[in-house]
Write a protein that holds these residues in place. Structure first.
Motif, short mmCIF file in Angstrom:
data_model
loop_
_atom_site.label_atom_id
_atom_site.label_comp_id
_atom_site.label_asym_id
_atom_site.label_seq_id
_atom_site.Cartn_x
_atom_site.Cartn_y
_atom_site.Cartn_z
N LYS A 83 -13.25 39.51 44.95
CA LYS A 83 -14.47 40.22 44.55
C LYS A 83 -15.00 41.02 45.72
N ARG A 105 -3.99 45.40 48.66
CA ARG A 105 -3.51 44.74 49.87
C ARG A 105 -4.15 43.36 50.03
N ILE A 106 -5.46 43.28 49.76
CA ILE A 106 -6.16 42.01 49.89
C ILE A 106 -5.67 41.03 48.82
N THR A 160 -0.27 35.62 49.05
CA THR A 160 0.81 35.12 49.92
C THR A 160 0.31 34.18 50.99
N PHE A 161 -0.99 34.24 51.28
CA PHE A 161 -1.43 33.60 52.51
C PHE A 161 -2.63 32.67 52.31
N LEU A 162 -3.60 33.10 51.53
CA LEU A 162 -4.81 32.28 51.38
C LEU A 162 -4.66 31.22 50.29
N GLU A 214 -2.68 40.94 47.66
CA GLU A 214 -1.38 40.47 48.14
C GLU A 214 -1.57 39.41 49.23
N LEU A 215 -2.51 39.70 50.13
CA LEU A 215 -2.84 38.77 51.21
C LEU A 215 -3.28 37.41 50.65
N ASP A 222 -12.08 33.72 46.39
CA ASP A 222 -12.32 32.33 46.01
C ASP A 222 -11.00 31.70 45.60
N LEU A 271 -14.04 38.08 53.84
CA LEU A 271 -13.29 39.01 54.70
C LEU A 271 -14.14 40.24 54.96
#
Lengths: 87, 87
Positions: free
Chosen positions: A78, A58-59, A65-67, A61-62, A7, A45
């Motif tokens: 979550k 990892r998620i 950096t990205f979402l 970090e994703l 979120d 995801l």
């Protein structure tokens, strides 16, 4: 397979014109008693493999950096559902 | 005061180009193992007064008529936090 939900919401101190537009429209539409509305994004995801600490890191970090744009947005990660191993 | 969250997602059978764009970009950015991404909207509503069944029914109606397009979108209504009566 598991579903992880990210979120992304504007930080509380950032103006949210979309949410304000919704909030102002509500009384006109007959809905009273809602003092604030914030609108954000929800990413679902589908993750292959186990959602262990490494996968979650990892998620995270994703998302960072990205979402989300962490200058103006906060995010939460979550785990929503984990299918049985048989699947 | 309570916060009610309305999540609005495209129905599973509806194509989600935003989510697809995110999903396709992930391997390029070094994130493997995510087989699908769906992007939707999250509304956080600050509700005055108690969140009883009547209030929730009203918010459900609001989400159905105003926040979601139920032809192509599904929504869920969740009570996220209820502040103490003293507040």
């Amino acid at each position: 397979m598991a579903r992880v939900v990210v979120d992304v919401m504007l930080k509380p101190e950032i103006l949210d014109p979309q949410g304000q537009a919704v909030q102002r429209a509500l009384p006109r539409l007959g809905f009273e008693g809602i003092s604030d509305v914030r609108q954000g994004k929800r990413f679902e995801l589908e993750v292959d493999g186990p959602v262990d600490d490494a996968a979650l890191a990892r998620i995270h970090e994703l998302a960072e950096t990205f979402l989300a744009n962490t200058v103006i947005e906060d995010f939460t990660v979550k785990v929503e559902e984990v299918a049985e191993a048989a699947k």
